[in-house]
Design a protein around this motif. Structure first.
Motif, PDB file in Angstrom:
ATOM      1  N   GLU A 139     -48.079  23.006  82.064  1.00 41.51           N
ATOM      2  CA  GLU A 139     -49.419  22.972  81.489  1.00 41.51           C
ATOM      3  C   GLU A 139     -50.426  23.824  82.175  1.00 41.51           C
ATOM      4  O   GLU A 139     -50.632  24.083  83.404  1.00 41.51           O
TER       5      GLU A 139
ATOM      6  N   ARG B  53     -53.476  23.146  78.436  1.00 47.70           N
ATOM      7  CA  ARG B  53     -52.779  23.045  77.223  1.00 47.70           C
ATOM      8  C   ARG B  53     -51.082  23.171  77.602  1.00 47.70           C
ATOM      9  O   ARG B  53     -50.961  23.983  78.632  1.00 47.70           O
ATOM     10  N   ARG B  54     -50.375  22.411  77.211  1.00 49.32           N
ATOM     11  CA  ARG B  54     -48.812  22.559  77.469  1.00 49.32           C
ATOM     12  C   ARG B  54     -48.588  24.120  76.712  1.00 49.32           C
ATOM     13  O   ARG B  54     -48.952  24.041  75.742  1.00 49.32           O
ATOM     14  N   THR B  55     -47.465  24.607  77.480  1.00 48.50           N
ATOM     15  CA  THR B  55     -46.992  25.976  76.898  1.00 48.50           C
ATOM     16  C   THR B  55     -46.040  25.687  75.693  1.00 48.50           C
ATOM     17  O   THR B  55     -45.545  26.849  75.209  1.00 48.50           O
TER      18      THR B  55
END
Length: 277
Positions: free
Chosen positions: A61, A65-67
């Protein structure tokens, strides 16, 4: 926090496990050095932050935001990556065009692009070389061009892969000042490095990778205090630490400023007892 990695595992196609359940988080403005022997997984970890590699399991993250599912171009808005070999990322016909490529590709307004490019050239000492083809420069100069191109993208996270390799003393000093300035500006800096002097002078925290996992995570000074008396280290201690040991000083001294302060205290003469009645 700006970077959170949870249980990251990565295996190469030949079955080699490069990262095995790696977890840590980094706050905005932190300066973190990632250390370890060759093959410990340092560069593999760094490539995950910009999407060049993808985890077999676990999550990353960045900036909330998670990648998962984010492409390299999208991640480039948040994470600037300076490769160990600058020739892996330089392609333009002049230094100024190279430095301007990132902010132009990110569609920054023209005035903002100009401001970022000029600032990056000035901060990396490249203004006089702005019209030179990057491949006509020395290795150290090309590495500064790669760094300037990342600075111009104004990302909240900057990742440096062996930044001092091939650099002369003046360039290392300039780079160290830049790392300090970025942290002061609230930007997060992660550096993969074998340069323990650079690490001790400019980083707050050390993460040591060993056999794909984390063997140490904590303040630089605490790590140096632990390893200073341990034999068989794969990473050479900072010069000031080794010199302090040669002088027989107790406890680790890791920076030039710390060494000079300790030297001054060791040189202070003992107070002369008063003979006044």
């Amino acid at each position: 926090m700006i970077v959170r990695i949870d249980s990251l595992t990565f295996r190469y196609p030949n079955g080699t496990t490069a990262l095995d359940g790696v977890s840590f988080s980094v706050e905005a403005g932190e300066r973190v050095a990632i250390l370890g022997a060759n093959g410990a997984g340092k560069s593999t970890l760094a490539r995950h932050l910009v999407g060049i590699e993808r985890p077999a399991s676990g999550t990353i993250e960045i900036d909330g935001r998670r990648t998962d599912g984010l492409g390299i171009a999208e991640l480039a808005r948040t994470v600037g990556f300076v490769f160990q070999n600058p020739d892996d990322q330089l392609h333009a016909a002049s230094v100024v065009k190279e430095v301007g490529f990132g902010p132009r590709n990110l569609r920054f307004p023209p005035a903002r692009r100009t401001e970022l490019v000029e600032s990056a050239l000035r901060r990396t000492g490249l203004n006089e070389l702005r019209d030179t083809h990057p491949h006509h420069l020395s290795l150290g100069e090309r590495k500064r061009v790669a760094l300037a191109s990342v600075l111009a993208m104004d990302t909240p996270v900057v990742v440096l892969d062996e930044p001092t390799t091939g650099q002369d003393h003046a360039s290392v000093v300039l780079l160290g000042n830049l790392v300090d300035d970025l942290a002061t500006d609230g930007r997060t800096v992660l550096a993969i490095t074998h340069d323990m002097d650079f690490c001790a002078e400019h980083f707050d925290r050390v993460i040591v990778l060993e056999n794909g996992g984390i063997s140490w995570d904590g303040p630089v000074a605490h790590w140096l205090a632990q390893v200073a008396d341990m034999a068989g280290q794969t990473l050479e201690l900072p010069q000031m630490t080794r010199l302090g040991r040669r002088l027989g000083w107790a406890g680790p001294v890791s920076t030039v400023a710390g060494f000079l302060e300790r030297l001054a205290s060791e040189a202070d003469p003992a107070p002369v007892p008063s003979t006044a009645p």
